[in-house]
Design an enzyme around this catalytic site. Structure first.
Site: not given
Ligand code: 8Y7
Length: 277
Positions: A217, A256
């Site tokens: 990020k 994640r």
């Molecule tokens: C997150 C996410 C994204 C996160 C959860 C990226 C879909 C942006 N970030 N879902 N999604 N938590 N639960 O840079 O931090 O991956 S998308």
């Protein structure tokens, strides 16, 4: 299948990110996008991902929404194809009830809703009926505009109060398995993200497993850079690991990430210390 969650509290679970977006390198259309996604899924599984998080719409700052039919065309065939060859738990990253419903029908096991059941009034009942776990994530604003001027008095208190309200909302719909996520980068400045990582432990009071996503990020690109330019994406792994380790020591149980293999190697050490093995 959703038995993965039974490993919670024994080791940190790794959710591998699988973005299914149009293939910009060939004009092969849907088929090549499907093939590429399935190949990437195979790699994430081989690297030891505990869960795959499959998404067909970018939630990156400034991203434009994708029509529902297009999102369905992207994710459903990928879920079906993975299900044919693997029992890996699949999370569907969507805030649209129709997409969640089709994904669950195709074999998904978890719904990851960045809106925490706020954007689609049908989402609560779809998840409750399927009896699957939901991820409730905090976001201030909406993806297209959320980074324009995020403001909080106390970001951790506000995230916690928001999540407590969304947990009550989910329970009122009959959803029983609930994970919470502070939503790193979703309507947050660099300082807000740092404060959340520092005080993540305060979210333990919510009584739900904590999931977090810092992977690649923008705050990592900015903090890690020695020039005015943020680090390029491929130089954000070390910051991703550092921030994830901090989160895990402060209570995160699911992480994640894009880069599953290096994260698994780092977490083996963290888990040996944290879970006393
Ligand atoms: C997150 C996410 C994204 C996160 C959860 C990226 C879909 C942006 N970030 N879902 N999604 N938590 N639960 O840079 O931090 O991956 S998308």
């Amino acid at each position: 299948m959703t038995d993965v969650l039974s490993a919670l509290g024994k080791r940190t679970l790794v959710m591998g990110i699988l973005n299914v977006t149009p293939d910009s390198f060939s004009d092969g259309g849907q088929f090549f996008a499907l093939e590429r996604a399935v190949e990437h899924a195979r790699r994430l599984i081989a690297e030891g991902a505990d869960i795959l998080d499959i998404g067909g719409e970018s939630s990156r700052p400034g991203a434009q929404p994708v029509p529902e039919e297009e999102e369905l065309r992207r994710v459903v065939p990928v879920i079906r194809a993975i299900r044919q060859e693997s029992a890996v738990p699949i999370s569907i990253d969507t805030y649209k009830a129709t997409v969640a419903e089709a994904a669950l029908e195709a074999g998904a096991d978890i719904v990851n809703d960045i809106s925490a059941l706020r954007f689609d009034p049908r989402m609560g009942e779809i998840i409750a009926r399927a009896r699957v776990p939901v991820v409730l994530m905090h976001m201030q604003g909406e993806p297209r505009t959320m980074q324009q001027n995020p403001v909080y008095t106390d970001v951790v208190r506000e995230v916690k109060e928001f999540l407590a309200e969304r947990i009550a909302f989910a329970r009122a719909h009959g959803i029983e398995k609930i994970l919470v996520d502070p939503g790193i980068g979703f309507g947050k400045t660099v300082e807000h993200n740092i404060e959340i990582l520092r005080r993540l432990g305060e979210l333990r009071d919510l009584g739900c497993p904590i999931l977090i996503g810092t992977s690649r990020k923008s705050f990592i690109g900015r903090l890690g850079s020695t020039t005015p330019e943020p680090l390029p994406i491929h130089e954000r792994l070390e910051g991703t690991i550092a921030s994830t380790v901090i989160a895990v020591l402060n209570g995160a149980q699911i992480v994640r990430v894009h880069d599953v293999a290096p994260m698994k190697r780092a977490l083996a050490i963290v888990d040996a210390v944290r879970y006393d093995r």
